[in-house]
Write an enzyme that holds these catalytic residues in place. Structure first.
Site, PDB file in Angstrom:
ATOM      1  N   LYS A  22       0.744  -1.294   0.082  1.00 35.53           N
ATOM      2  CA  LYS A  22       0.043  -0.046   0.043  1.00 35.53           C
ATOM      3  C   LYS A  22       0.904   1.400  -0.021  1.00 35.53           C
ATOM      4  O   LYS A  22       0.711   1.995  -0.770  1.00 35.53           O
ATOM      5  CB  LYS A  22      -0.970   0.014   1.250  1.00 35.53           C
ATOM      6  N   ASN A  23       1.675   1.432   0.844  1.00 36.30           N
ATOM      7  CA  ASN A  23       2.582   2.541   1.006  1.00 36.30           C
ATOM      8  C   ASN A  23       3.575   2.730  -0.173  1.00 36.30           C
ATOM      9  O   ASN A  23       4.075   3.951  -0.184  1.00 36.30           O
ATOM     10  CB  ASN A  23       3.342   2.576   2.244  1.00 36.30           C
ATOM     11  N   CYS A 123      -4.969   8.274   9.457  1.00 38.04           N
ATOM     12  CA  CYS A 123      -5.029   7.665  10.867  1.00 38.04           C
ATOM     13  C   CYS A 123      -5.052   8.798  11.938  1.00 38.04           C
ATOM     14  O   CYS A 123      -4.206   9.631  11.855  1.00 38.04           O
ATOM     15  CB  CYS A 123      -3.913   6.945  10.964  1.00 38.04           C
ATOM     16  N   ARG A 128       0.082  15.086  12.820  1.00 34.57           N
ATOM     17  CA  ARG A 128       1.014  14.648  11.940  1.00 34.57           C
ATOM     18  C   ARG A 128       1.120  15.853  10.908  1.00 34.57           C
ATOM     19  O   ARG A 128       0.176  16.150   9.849  1.00 34.57           O
ATOM     20  CB  ARG A 128       0.551  13.601  11.051  1.00 34.57           C
ATOM     21  N   ASP A 313       5.213   1.012  11.818  1.00 37.02           N
ATOM     22  CA  ASP A 313       4.121   0.349  11.478  1.00 37.02           C
ATOM     23  C   ASP A 313       3.873  -1.112  11.815  1.00 37.02           C
ATOM     24  O   ASP A 313       3.109  -1.876  11.378  1.00 37.02           O
ATOM     25  CB  ASP A 313       3.928   0.423   9.893  1.00 37.02           C
ATOM     26  N   ARG A 405      -8.563  -0.580   4.675  1.00 38.42           N
ATOM     27  CA  ARG A 405      -7.760   0.483   4.101  1.00 38.42           C
ATOM     28  C   ARG A 405      -6.346  -0.305   3.719  1.00 38.42           C
ATOM     29  O   ARG A 405      -5.522   0.335   2.936  1.00 38.42           O
ATOM     30  CB  ARG A 405      -7.451   1.551   5.075  1.00 38.42           C
TER      31      ARG A 405
HETATM   32  C1  UD1 Z   1       4.540   7.102   6.142  1.00 38.48           C
HETATM   33  C2  UD1 Z   1       3.773   5.813   6.087  1.00 38.48           C
HETATM   34  C3  UD1 Z   1       3.204   5.263   7.368  1.00 38.48           C
HETATM   35  C4  UD1 Z   1       4.359   5.132   8.245  1.00 38.48           C
HETATM   36  C5  UD1 Z   1       5.230   6.457   8.400  1.00 38.48           C
HETATM   37  C6  UD1 Z   1       6.610   6.220   9.142  1.00 38.48           C
HETATM   38  C7  UD1 Z   1       2.538   6.062   3.890  1.00 38.48           C
HETATM   39  C8  UD1 Z   1       1.511   6.254   3.010  1.00 38.48           C
HETATM   40  N1  UD1 Z   1       2.593   5.939   5.343  1.00 38.48           N
HETATM   41  O1  UD1 Z   1       3.792   8.188   6.678  1.00 38.48           O
HETATM   42  O2  UD1 Z   1       2.511   4.115   7.315  1.00 38.48           O
HETATM   43  O3  UD1 Z   1       3.884   4.670   9.694  1.00 38.48           O
HETATM   44  O4  UD1 Z   1       5.646   6.737   6.970  1.00 38.48           O
HETATM   45  O5  UD1 Z   1       7.263   5.198   8.557  1.00 38.48           O
HETATM   46  O6  UD1 Z   1       3.730   5.659   3.472  1.00 38.48           O
HETATM   47  N2  UD1 Z   1       6.621  14.850  10.130  1.00 38.48           N
HETATM   48  C9  UD1 Z   1       6.524  16.275  10.365  1.00 38.48           C
HETATM   49  N3  UD1 Z   1       6.468  17.150   9.288  1.00 38.48           N
HETATM   50  C10 UD1 Z   1       6.209  16.885   8.032  1.00 38.48           C
HETATM   51  C11 UD1 Z   1       6.061  15.205   7.677  1.00 38.48           C
HETATM   52  C12 UD1 Z   1       6.062  14.550   8.817  1.00 38.48           C
HETATM   53  O7  UD1 Z   1       6.846  16.771  11.571  1.00 38.48           O
HETATM   54  O8  UD1 Z   1       5.963  17.498   7.179  1.00 38.48           O
HETATM   55  C13 UD1 Z   1       6.830  13.862  11.211  1.00 38.48           C
HETATM   56  C14 UD1 Z   1       5.412  13.058  11.440  1.00 38.48           C
HETATM   57  O9  UD1 Z   1       4.543  13.812  12.392  1.00 38.48           O
HETATM   58  C15 UD1 Z   1       6.219  11.872  11.990  1.00 38.48           C
HETATM   59  C16 UD1 Z   1       7.401  11.790  11.406  1.00 38.48           C
HETATM   60  O10 UD1 Z   1       7.685  12.898  10.827  1.00 38.48           O
HETATM   61  O11 UD1 Z   1       6.553  12.179  13.509  1.00 38.48           O
HETATM   62  C17 UD1 Z   1       7.567  10.795  10.385  1.00 38.48           C
HETATM   63  O12 UD1 Z   1       6.375  10.977   9.515  1.00 38.48           O
HETATM   64  P1  UD1 Z   1       6.673  10.652   7.923  1.00 38.48           P
HETATM   65  O13 UD1 Z   1       7.737   9.812   7.614  1.00 38.48           O
HETATM   66  O14 UD1 Z   1       6.166  11.668   7.073  1.00 38.48           O
HETATM   67  O15 UD1 Z   1       5.290   9.543   7.874  1.00 38.48           O
HETATM   68  P2  UD1 Z   1       4.229   9.461   6.608  1.00 38.48           P
HETATM   69  O16 UD1 Z   1       5.103   9.943   5.202  1.00 38.48           O
HETATM   70  O17 UD1 Z   1       2.753  10.388   6.805  1.00 38.48           O
END
Ligand code: UD1
Length: 426
Positions: A22-23, A123, A128, A313, A405
């Protein structure tokens, strides 16, 4: 709303075919916005998140076709063609269902010079933010405004290459910026980039489309912008989180599963932790065989970290396994705050877990007992399924739309491996 009813105690045995990730699939689908030519994705899982994104892309003008005759087992083939972008706005109603919708922002502004995207939902695992996505786009010359719950990005003359140093590792921001920089004028460098296998999968597709990306999978990615991208064919990588979840299912039920298509090279930290906790893992020609050693499961300490560290995850699933292991375990969650929402539900099933801030201490118990529980987020939901499989008696899980999902044909796969599980209308 449907519920899952699980009567625990059966050791799972046999084969489970691992679906496309999915990711990986979600960013790959968004990459179709970067070209007017068709992008063909194979091995796509059949999931609610995929449908949600396909609807959003369709709203933006992407023609989405599922290849005919695609059965369940082999994954689906999807053709995405963004010949014309019909709309550069991703509306709240579509984005709120899934946080990954933010991944349309980079490609849209790169191709059209303008994009408006609702602030995402998804989620409920903590606050986030998307500041890293937005700051990165600004480094590539986009002007960003936030108003009425929407992000508006503008780059009238197109994006230009730039150097982006991420202050923290973000999978989504790395993906968004890699896509945007592919069509920028000049060279971009992403530093402290995410190294997840899904990033490398996206880079493979973009390069097949004519992008010039090197270093994906390392913390420094270089992207030489090109004027346009072209058609490509790409198989989606296997889902390492789904594979890890079923590995836990085998270990926690005292069974043995052949995970067809699972790739150990993408699951290092998960498999190391499983081994340390008393699991056995063998590589086979078709994937991995996993189960628990005769000696049984024992407590371990885990800290979630960006790849190649232990994945956040997989945290909830391992917590269930450790709740039934011998001795105590400590899990530190460093990626998302508020990602222990499964703990009170597991406590209802007899688990002994205390949470202090980002740290959970788990004292193994001999028996988990079936109970009515409620799913909260995607991976937490899977942890409840695993708890149900390992528990004595009946577990009824409500709010299972989270599972739909992210886990393709969950009951079917588990049933075929001997689980007593059924979906009932509420
Ligand atoms: C992706 C995955 C999710 C997984 C996560 C971490 C997908 C669709 N989802 O989510 O399943 O749990 O990686 O491996 O691929 N952050 C900020 N600012 C930003 C972006 C992120 O502060 O602009 C923080 C987030 O709050 C979190 C951390 O960075 O604490 C990591 O998040 P991120 O790697 O961005 O997760 P996702 O890409 O949303």
């Amino acid at each position: 709303m449907d519920k899952l009813v699980i009567r625990g105690g059966n050791a799972l045995t046999g084969q489970i075919k691992i679906s496309g990730a999915k990711n990986a699939a979600l960013p790959l689908m968004c990459a179709s916005l970067l070209t007017d030519q068709p992008v063909t994705l194979h091995n796509l899982p059949r999931l609610a998140d995929i449908t949600t994104l396909a609807d959003l892309l369709n709203h933006l003008g992407v023609e989405v076709t599922i290849a005919a005759g695609n059965g369940n087992g082999a994954g689906r083939t999807m053709l995405l063609r963004a010949e014309n972008i019909a709309d550069t706005t991703a509306p709240y109603d579509m984005v709120r269902k899934m946080r990954a919708s933010i991944l349309v922002l980079g490609p849209l502004v790169a191709r059209e010079g303008v994009a408006t995207v609702s602030l995402p939902g998804g989620c409920a695992i903590g606050n986030r933010p998307i500041d890293l996505h937005l700051k990165g786009l600004q480094q590539l010359g986009a002007e960003i405004d936030l108003a009425d719950g929407y992000v508006r990005a503008k780059a009238a003359g197109g994006l230009k290459g730039g150097k982006i140093h991420f202050p923290m590792v973000s999978v989504g921001a790395t993906e968004n910026l890699m896509m945007a920089a592919s069509l920028a004028r000049g060279t971009s460098i992403l530093e402290n980039a995410a190294k997840e296998p899904e990033i490398s999968d996206l880079a493979r597709l973009l390069n097949a489309m004519g992008a010039k990306i090197t270093g994906a999978g390392s913390e420094r990615i270089t992207i030489e912008g090109v004027a346009s991208l072209r058609a490509a064919n790409h198989p989606v990588m296997p889902d390492r989180i789904e594979a890890g979840s079923y590995a836990v299912a085998a270990a926690i039920t005292g069974g043995t599963l052949d995970l067809l298509g699972a790739r150990s090279d993408m699951m290092g930290a998960t498999l190391d932790a499983l081994r340390e906790a008393g699991g056995f893992i063998a590589e086979t020609a078709q994937g991995l065989t996993v189960g628990a050693d005769k000696a049984g499961l024992r407590g371990i300490n885990i800290k979630t970290q960006p790849y190649p560290g232990f994945p956040t995850d997989m945290q909830a699933q391992f917590m269930v396994m450790l709740a039934k292991a011998d001795g105590a375990s400590v899990i530190s969650e460093t990626i998302f705050e508020n990602r222990f929402m499964h703990v009170p539900e597991l406590a209802r099933m007899g688990a002994d877990i205390t949470v202090a801030g980002p740290v959970a201490t788990i004292r193994g118990v001999k028996v988990l007992r079936g109970a009515p529980v409620m799913a909260t987020d995607l991976r937490a939901s899977m942890s409840l399924v695993l708890a149900g499989l390992a528990a004595d008696g009946e577990t009824v899980i409500s709010r299972i739309y989270h599972l739909d999902r992210g886990y393709e044909r969950l009951e079917e796969k588990l049933k075929a491996a001997g689980a007593d599980i059924e979906r009932v209308p509420a």
